[in-house]
Motif scaffolding. Structure first.
Motif, PDB file in Angstrom:
ATOM      1  N   LEU A 193      36.122  48.387  32.583  1.00 41.33           N
ATOM      2  CA  LEU A 193      37.247  47.567  32.138  1.00 41.33           C
ATOM      3  C   LEU A 193      38.447  47.745  33.063  1.00 41.33           C
ATOM      4  O   LEU A 193      39.156  46.773  33.381  1.00 41.33           O
ATOM      5  N   HIS A 194      38.665  48.976  33.512  1.00 39.86           N
ATOM      6  CA  HIS A 194      39.760  49.218  34.455  1.00 39.86           C
ATOM      7  C   HIS A 194      39.512  48.474  35.776  1.00 39.86           C
ATOM      8  O   HIS A 194      40.442  47.863  36.341  1.00 39.86           O
ATOM      9  N   TYR A 213      37.739  45.788  36.091  1.00 43.66           N
ATOM     10  CA  TYR A 213      37.861  44.363  35.790  1.00 43.66           C
ATOM     11  C   TYR A 213      39.324  43.929  35.814  1.00 43.66           C
ATOM     12  O   TYR A 213      39.675  42.904  36.417  1.00 43.66           O
ATOM     13  N   ILE A 214      40.189  44.716  35.162  1.00 44.72           N
ATOM     14  CA  ILE A 214      41.612  44.360  35.102  1.00 44.72           C
ATOM     15  C   ILE A 214      42.244  44.434  36.491  1.00 44.72           C
ATOM     16  O   ILE A 214      43.056  43.576  36.874  1.00 44.72           O
ATOM     17  N   SER A 215      41.858  45.434  37.285  1.00 46.51           N
ATOM     18  CA  SER A 215      42.412  45.560  38.639  1.00 46.51           C
ATOM     19  C   SER A 215      42.019  44.367  39.504  1.00 46.51           C
ATOM     20  O   SER A 215      42.853  43.807  40.237  1.00 46.51           O
ATOM     21  N   ALA A 216      40.751  43.960  39.436  1.00 42.63           N
ATOM     22  CA  ALA A 216      40.309  42.811  40.231  1.00 42.63           C
ATOM     23  C   ALA A 216      40.945  41.520  39.738  1.00 42.63           C
ATOM     24  O   ALA A 216      41.263  40.623  40.531  1.00 42.63           O
ATOM     25  N   GLU A 217      41.163  41.417  38.420  1.00 45.82           N
ATOM     26  CA  GLU A 217      41.807  40.220  37.882  1.00 45.82           C
ATOM     27  C   GLU A 217      43.244  40.110  38.370  1.00 45.82           C
ATOM     28  O   GLU A 217      43.736  39.017  38.675  1.00 45.82           O
ATOM     29  N   THR A 218      43.929  41.262  38.463  1.00 48.12           N
ATOM     30  CA  THR A 218      45.305  41.261  38.958  1.00 48.12           C
ATOM     31  C   THR A 218      45.360  40.941  40.448  1.00 48.12           C
ATOM     32  O   THR A 218      46.257  40.227  40.916  1.00 48.12           O
ATOM     33  N   ARG A 219      44.387  41.436  41.199  1.00 48.52           N
ATOM     34  CA  ARG A 219      44.420  41.290  42.655  1.00 48.52           C
ATOM     35  C   ARG A 219      43.855  39.950  43.124  1.00 48.52           C
ATOM     36  O   ARG A 219      44.439  39.294  43.990  1.00 48.52           O
ATOM     37  N   TYR A 220      42.715  39.538  42.551  1.00 51.69           N
ATOM     38  CA  TYR A 220      42.034  38.335  43.033  1.00 51.69           C
ATOM     39  C   TYR A 220      42.099  37.149  42.069  1.00 51.69           C
ATOM     40  O   TYR A 220      41.734  36.039  42.443  1.00 51.69           O
ATOM     41  N   GLY A 221      42.498  37.400  40.812  1.00 53.83           N
ATOM     42  CA  GLY A 221      42.446  36.339  39.820  1.00 53.83           C
ATOM     43  C   GLY A 221      41.085  36.177  39.192  1.00 53.83           C
ATOM     44  O   GLY A 221      40.851  35.225  38.447  1.00 53.83           O
ATOM     45  N   CYS A 222      40.160  37.103  39.465  1.00 55.01           N
ATOM     46  CA  CYS A 222      38.801  37.061  38.918  1.00 55.01           C
ATOM     47  C   CYS A 222      38.353  38.497  38.688  1.00 55.01           C
ATOM     48  O   CYS A 222      38.063  39.233  39.648  1.00 55.01           O
ATOM     49  N   GLY A 223      38.304  38.907  37.409  1.00 52.99           N
ATOM     50  CA  GLY A 223      37.924  40.279  37.110  1.00 52.99           C
ATOM     51  C   GLY A 223      36.464  40.572  37.370  1.00 52.99           C
ATOM     52  O   GLY A 223      36.078  41.731  37.545  1.00 52.99           O
ATOM     53  N   TYR A 224      35.633  39.532  37.407  1.00 53.63           N
ATOM     54  CA  TYR A 224      34.199  39.724  37.618  1.00 53.63           C
ATOM     55  C   TYR A 224      33.920  40.398  38.955  1.00 53.63           C
ATOM     56  O   TYR A 224      32.955  41.161  39.084  1.00 53.63           O
TER      57      TYR A 224
END
Length: 629
Positions: A377-378, A380-391
């Motif tokens: 989950l951490h 996922y949230i980091s990638a969502e913040t950086r790239y706009g896609c947590g996947y």
């Protein structure tokens, strides 16, 4: 075909010289100068032409046969003849020397305003021919291929010469022409009231789908629509979709309206869907199926399955939003590159992690340790913040682990590749051990560190492609290395698109010795002849006899097929046995307009449907009979 009087009028209309008229007359009255052969792994055969009233040879089922179907439906083509004459081609070879090649063009075509030879080539082969024979094959500024030596000879006798390519026709177009052949070759009268009803409805609603037409007109058979299409009273884009797919067949009253109408659909891709797209986690998703599980397919990546409750909660909370068809994708180039580079296994593991995260967030029961879910989950949230896609944060990088740098010097590896090309991939077929010893000796001479023997054999395994086997042992030895299909499913290329489109015919001697019921003495082993449908795999007819394969067996199997099904297949695939080349067999096929296709020599996989059936008959039936030893 033209009558003698019509031919004379046509020659006068084009003002042909007497020599040109005499040449065309000779071509019209003479048989083909050569018999086609399947030298380039082609499926050859004979097509019973309704336009010409005789059988026309073709040298490839994907080039010349396509040309035949197109000329059959082209009103500008009055007559065409296969393998009509041998003509000399004078040109300068790539080496710079003048050369003369005697060439037999595929067709001699008589059109309304011209006549001449046509040479048909696969689109993929023309670039290679241009490299090997640049003076013979050339491409002009418009992209059209030309043969200057052929044009020069044809112009000298008052005719034309053209190089045609298989790229001129879409495969779906030829497939649909083949489907409609029974309708345009044998027009049948239809009910005038049904014709008026259909044409009036299409005039009022151009672009009407075929299922909607059949629903509005319940008493109309679909055969009436095919008859109207084949006689140019209705129109549809034959290059857009197979006619067997009724839902994507859109009908128009004229060809012009079909071209300009907005509702002519393109062939759907796997990513398209009838449901509206959804936006979630920086990607666009399409719903493929809804049940206890909801199957979602993203614009890039592997399919994801979610529980219906999870999917419903995402919709209600606004995490997944519905989009219009014109909404651009929110995916960034970085996310697209990461998803494209990820392997299917990595995406499957990321899907499992995403499913566990959704269960954890929604308070469901998870099957992995909570510490792992919290770590995912951490990420996922980091990638969502950086790239706009947590996947993207859930993708592992297992494929990047380890030291990927070679320890062997680059010069040594280049020398190894050179020795594999110059000493291993040669007709001398040197053993791998001998090539390795030569390589080691050369490394010692030039003061290089050779690779180990294990590395050499690993590199040789990557180097040993079917093309290398052809260079070492020949095409027949490499045939067994070609890929083949282990199973038949939705993605396996079918042999034919419908029942009775293509059938396979062959013989086999059964591994069974029959005994006389009167004397008790052994007789002989019988021969089994089978005719099987390639699409459905159903046995259409079988014939058992003591006689070895002959024209009698082939005639009897076709007779039994008509007795059982009241028809013959549209095409029959056979091998190059003498019984399939008999005059009686070919005359029968031509009489009933059955296209004969011949498998390439020494390539049994072209008849794998029947060869496998013969093997199954022996192992699953004959070997299980009582008395088998």
């Amino acid at each position: 075909m033209l009558t003698p009087e019509a031919f004379r009028v046509w020659c006068e209309h084009l003002h042909f010289a007497p020599e040109t008229e005499a040449l065309i007359t000779t071509i019209r009255e003479s048989p083909p100068v050569r018999k086609v052969r399947g030298r380039a792994n082609n499926v050859t055969g004979r097509y019973p032409s309704p336009k010409m009233g005789c059988s026309i040879q073709f040298e490839s089922q994907h080039v010349e046969l396509w040309a035949i179907y197109a000329m059959e439906r082209d009103d500008d083509v009055l007559e065409y003849y296969d393998q009509s004459a041998r003509i000399p081609l004078h040109y300068r070879a790539k080496s710079g020397r003048n050369t003369t090649q005697w060439h037999t063009p595929d067709f001699f075509v008589i059109r309304r305003e011209r006549a001449g030879w046509e040479e048909w080539k696969p689109a993929s082969a023309l670039d290679t021919l241009f490299d090997t024979m640049p003076a013979r094959y050339q491409q002009d500024t418009t992209g059209r291929w030309r043969c200057p030596p052929g044009e020069s000879y044809a112009e000298h006798v008052g005719l034309t010469y053209q190089v045609r390519s298989s790229a001129e026709y879409h495969p779906l177009f030829i497939q649909n022409l083949k489907f409609l052949q029974d309708y345009w070759a044998h027009p049948t009268p239809i009910d005038p009231s049904q014709e008026v009803q259909i044409l009036r409805l299409i005039e009022q609603h151009p672009g009407l789908p075929l299922p909607a037409l059949l629903e509005v007109c319940p008493g109309v058979l679909v055969d009436v629509v095919w008859e109207l299409l084949s006689t140019y009273r209705l129109f549809t884009d034959l290059s857009a979709t197979p006619l067997m797919d009724h839902s994507n067949v859109f009908l128009f009253p004229s060809e012009q309206e079909m071209r300009v109408h907005d509702h002519v659909p393109a062939v759907e891709t796997k990513a398209s869907a009838s449901s509206p797209p959804l936006a979630w986690d920086g990607r666009i998703w399409f719903v493929e199926e809804i049940g206890t599980l909801v199957h979602l397919h993203p614009e890039v990546g592997e399919r994801l399955s979610l529980a219906f409750a999870t999917f419903e909660q995402l919709i209600q909370t606004g995490g997944m939003q519905q989009l219009s068809e014109t909404t651009p994708s929110p995916m960034t180039p970085e996310v697209r590159a990461a998803l494209t580079a990820a392997s299917p296994k990595a995406q499957h593991r990321a899907n499992e992690r995403l499913q566990q995260i959704l269960l954890y967030v929604q308070g469901g029961e998870v099957t992995v340790p909570k510490r792992s879910i919290q770590r995912w989950l951490h990420a996922y949230i980091s990638a969502e913040t950086r790239y706009g896609c947590g996947y993207v944060g859930l993708l592992d990088h297992v494929a990047l682990r380890g030291n990927r740098n070679r320890r062997a010097p680059d010069a040594s590896m280049q020398l190894l590749q050179t020795f594999l090309k110059e000493h291993y991939a040669t007709p001398q077929a040197k053993r791998a051990a001998a090539v390795y010893h030569l390589y080691v000796s050369e490394c010692e001479r030039v003061h290089l560190s050779p690779v180990s023997e294990r590395t050499f054999y690993r590199e040789r395994a990557h180097f040993a492609t079917p093309d290398v086997t052809v260079a070492r042992l020949g095409r027949r030895a490499a045939y067994g290395e070609q890929p083949f299909f282990y199973s038949l499913d939705q993605t396996t290329p079918r042999h034919g698109q419908r029942p009775f489109e293509l059938a396979h015919l062959d013989h086999t001697e059964l591994d069974l010795l029959l005994v006389s019921s009167v004397t008790g003495k052994p007789l002989e082993k019988p021969w089994l002849t089978l005719l099987t449908d390639a699409y459905s795999r159903r046995i259409l007819a079988c014939y058992l006899s003591y006689d070895p394969p002959s024209y009698r067996s082939t005639m009897m199997i076709l007779r039994i097929c008509v007795q059982r099904h009241l028809r013959l297949p549209q095409e029959i695939m056979v091998d190059r046995g003498a019984d399939f080349g008999s005059v009686y067999f070919e005359t029968l096929l031509s009489r009933y307009e059955v296209t004969k296709k011949e498998r390439p020599p020494a390539q049994p996989r072209f008849g794998s449907i029947l060869e496998r059936l013969f093997g199954t008959t022996n192992t699953m039936l004959l070997n299980q009979l009582r008395g088998n030893t």
